[in-house]
Design an enzyme around this catalytic site. Structure first.
Site, mmCIF file in Angstrom:
data_model
loop_
_atom_site.group_PDB
_atom_site.id
_atom_site.type_symbol
_atom_site.label_atom_id
_atom_site.label_comp_id
_atom_site.label_asym_id
_atom_site.label_seq_id
_atom_site.Cartn_x
_atom_site.Cartn_y
_atom_site.Cartn_z
ATOM 1 C CG ASP A 14 -48.627 24.866 13.730
ATOM 2 O OD1 ASP A 14 -48.933 23.698 14.296
ATOM 3 O OD2 ASP A 14 -49.702 24.078 12.472
ATOM 4 C CG ASP A 46 -52.211 25.616 10.287
ATOM 5 O OD1 ASP A 46 -52.612 24.085 9.687
ATOM 6 O OD2 ASP A 46 -51.566 25.465 11.305
ATOM 7 C CG ASP A 79 -51.433 26.860 15.394
ATOM 8 O OD1 ASP A 79 -50.781 26.306 15.804
ATOM 9 O OD2 ASP A 79 -51.321 26.235 13.802
#
Length: 661
Positions: free
Chosen positions: A342, A546, A550
């Site tokens: 990410d 995080d 996600d």
């Protein structure tokens, strides 16, 4: 909470939102944990008494408690498997433990029981906590929404009762109650939970909005486009539940062969007992030989060959700020051969910061004066960009003047009076009105330069004239480029970047850290799809993220790692491991540690196999005295146990940088 709770009873639930039944509940997990704790406590209390030569009446009942508390659940599971005509390692462990008691090896049997009970309890607790976190995700969507009726009347209704075609009013500061499209109004919406974008996004007529996101400024009139069971937040819940439940079973090495091994040991033990008996051997001798065979062939050493290295590696990782949730996860980490990252909050800090201060020609302001003026105007604002400007001024220890007449316009910026000057701070496209004067042209050129470099450009205007441009961007974490390079070496292929942010910002950051495969503008389901796409071609994908957005990808990945400090509750619970201190460099270290632990497991399995094979051959081909068989069996167990503890050494984490592991 299954997404069906978001819908009206008469509606049909889409296949993607069908809840998956859970096999373990929190109540069951806590009960199992209490039994495991009781077994461990009883064992640890009995052990010193036993080793120091106390009478059997002092430690015997304590061992009995350990057997009963820790053994009832695997025994019950083994009997249930037996009822279905299968034989698993749980039942074999119980039989081996009872066999150890029969020949006087009470402590060894209790140790096996405690290991199995503790492992099962940890797995149950992890599963239950993930389920609770998934249910808590639905709290993002507000319980009620303001429905606009055809006659203009407002009515507060449950969000779950909204249907496609309804129109809702979203006031400043409210969470949006449904997925839909803005009919009129303007506002800045924080949709980090859905897309991961670090900054609020301006929403105007025609723009899409999502349930659970927060409208910061301005009122919005939104037309609902999806029923509640199809909201993006509901689909996140469904995807996490489905991926968590349907992910291929993760097992340690011994568990992968438990069925054949268990059946083989039982059949071989029966044969060792029955064949000599059929040829005229005595009952006592045949039984003693069979019992000796079962003891030396039992997988105690194999179990300890696997668990101590992995558990020691977990403890070592914990000392360095990494929480690995189970031995299975530690084993899996070493097998990853593809990485997905990410952007916001993972590769970057997730907090916008001022990177450029560019006063314009003729403004009469230097960089510090420009920043202090902008900070004074932005000081009353709660917008993330405003906080970044004020933070930058304070970090430079500038005197921030007082302002008055503060006003904020959604999507445009703020205005205030600072030291007698009318100051406006906001988007260049809104504050530059196409004037052809040189100062405006210079401001437009600087803003374009900053935006092409991936910054967010903020124009500062004083007394109606452009005074300067600020560049604001999310900052890379320290060592991000080095971490990407290390992960590339470990996986054998470069990571891919998965982000909901805009393509230009994503491409700029990816170029800085050396990532070529960039996928931007993704919704949570798109991230999970990208991970599954890699998995479908045989890749074992490590996903690092995080945010709530996600979580589906973390659940779908072969192994998921969450950043601890900035991580959402759902990401932390869904992930298999957590980087508690947000040190991105710990990720390649963790993968390397897992590979070292797996190498030690292989060493231990070889040692255990040699001992078991030698003792079994001796017992079958000759006459292995029971005490010698027990000594050889326990000796191999001690050797592999001590070998596994090598993973506790500091060099196991640092490897070649601080010594060989």
């Amino acid at each position: 909470m299954p997404s069906t709770l978001l819908r009206r009873p008469e509606r049909t639930v889409p296949a993607t939102a069908t809840p998956v039944p859970r096999r373990r509940t929190r109540v069951f997990a806590l009960t199992e944990a209490r039994w495991a704790a009781a077994a461990t406590l009883a064992f640890l209390t009995a052990l010193p008494l036993h080793l120091t030569g106390a009478p059997a009446w002092a430690w015997g009942p304590l061992y009995a408690v350990a057997y009963a508390a820790g053994g009832w659940e695997p025994a019950w599971a083994g009997l249930q498997a037996l009822r279905e005509r299968t034989l698993d390692v749980d039942l074999l462990m119980i039989v081996a433990a009872l066999g150890a008691v029969a020949i006087g090896q009470v402590m060894d049997g209790a140790l096996l029981i405690v290991i199995f009970a503790t492992s099962g309890a940890l797995e149950a607790l992890a599963t239950a906590r993930t389920a609770d976190s998934v249910r808590g995700l639905l709290d993002l969507a507000p319980d009620t929404a303001t429905l606009l009726l055809d006659d203009g009347e407002e009515r507060t209704v449950p969000s779950a009762d909204l249907v496609a075609g309804d129109t809702v009013l979203v006031r400043p500061g409210e969470r949006i109650g449904a997925d839909g499209r803005v009919l009129d109004g303007a506002g800045e919406v924080d949709q980090a939970t859905i897309t991961g974008e670090p900054l609020p996004v301006v929403k105007e007529a025609g723009d899409e909005v999502f349930a659970g996101t927060v409208n910061g400024t301005g009122a919005l009139r939104v037309k609902v486009e999806r029923d509640a069971c199809d909201f993006v937040v509901a689909r996140i819940v469904a995807m996490v539940e489905e991926a968590s439940e349907t992910k291929a079973p993760t097992q340690l090495f011994i568990e992968k062969v438990e069925q054949r091994y268990s059946i083989g040991i039982v059949l071989a033990t029966l044969a060792v007992f029955a064949v000599p008996l059929a040829f005229g051997s005595g009952l006592t001798g045949s039984l003693l030989r069979a019992m000796t065979f079962m003891i030396v062939a039992s997988p105690c050493a194999v179990v300890l060959a696997t668990m101590p290295p992995l558990l020691s590696a977990i403890a070592n990782a914990g000392r360095h700020g990494v929480l690995v949730k189970s031995a299975v996860v530690m084993e899996r980490l070493g097998r990853v051969d593809a990485v997905a990252l990410d952007k916001t909050g993972t590769l970057t800090e997730g907090t916008p910061r001022v990177t450029d201060v560019r006063p314009l020609t003729g403004s009469g302001l230097d960089a510090d004066e420009l920043l202090a003026t902008a900070a004074a105007a932005e000081h009353p604002s709660e917008h993330p960009l405003a906080r970044a400007v004020v933070r930058a001024a304070r970090e430079r220890e500038l005197d921030i003047p007082l302002s008055d007449g503060f006003a904020s316009a959604p999507g445009i910026g703020v205005s205030a009076t600072v030291d007698g000057h009318a100051v406006a701070v906001g988007a260049p496209a809104r504050l530059l009105h196409g004037a052809g004067d040189p100062v405006s042209a210079e401001a437009a050129a600087v803003a374009e330069e900053l935006e092409s470099a991936g910054r967010t450009a903020v124009l500062v205007r004083r007394d109606g004239l452009p005074a300067g441009v600020l560049g604001i961007a999310d900052r890379l974490r320290p060592g991000a480029a080095a971490t990407v390079a290390a992960l590339t070496d470990l996986a054998g292929t470069a990571p891919m970047l998965l982000t909901g942010d805009n393509p230009r910002a994503a491409a700029r950051l990816a170029a800085e850290v050396g990532i070529a495969d960039v996928r931007a503008g993704l919704l949570p389901e798109d991230k999970a799809g990208a991970v599954r796409e890699r998995g479908a071609v045989g890749r074992k994908v490590l996903m690092i993220g995080d945010g709530v957005n996600d979580a589906p990808a973390l659940a779908a990945a072969h192994t998921g790692i969450a950043m601890g400090r900035a991580g959402s509750d759902l990401a932390l619970e869904t992930a298999d491991a957590v980087i508690v201190r947000d040190e991105l460099a710990a990720v390649p270290q963790l993968v390397t540690l897992s590979r070292r632990a797996r190498g030690l497991v292989v060493q231990n399995l070889v040692i255990a196999s040699v001992f078991i094979s030698g003792l079994v051959i001796w017992d079958l081909a000759g006459h292995l005295p029971l005490p010698l068989g027990v000594l050889g069996h326990e000796g191999s167990t001690v050797i592999v146990g001590l070998n596994g503890l090598r993973m506790l050494r500091e060099s196991a984490w640092w490897g070649d940088r601080r010594g060989r592991g």
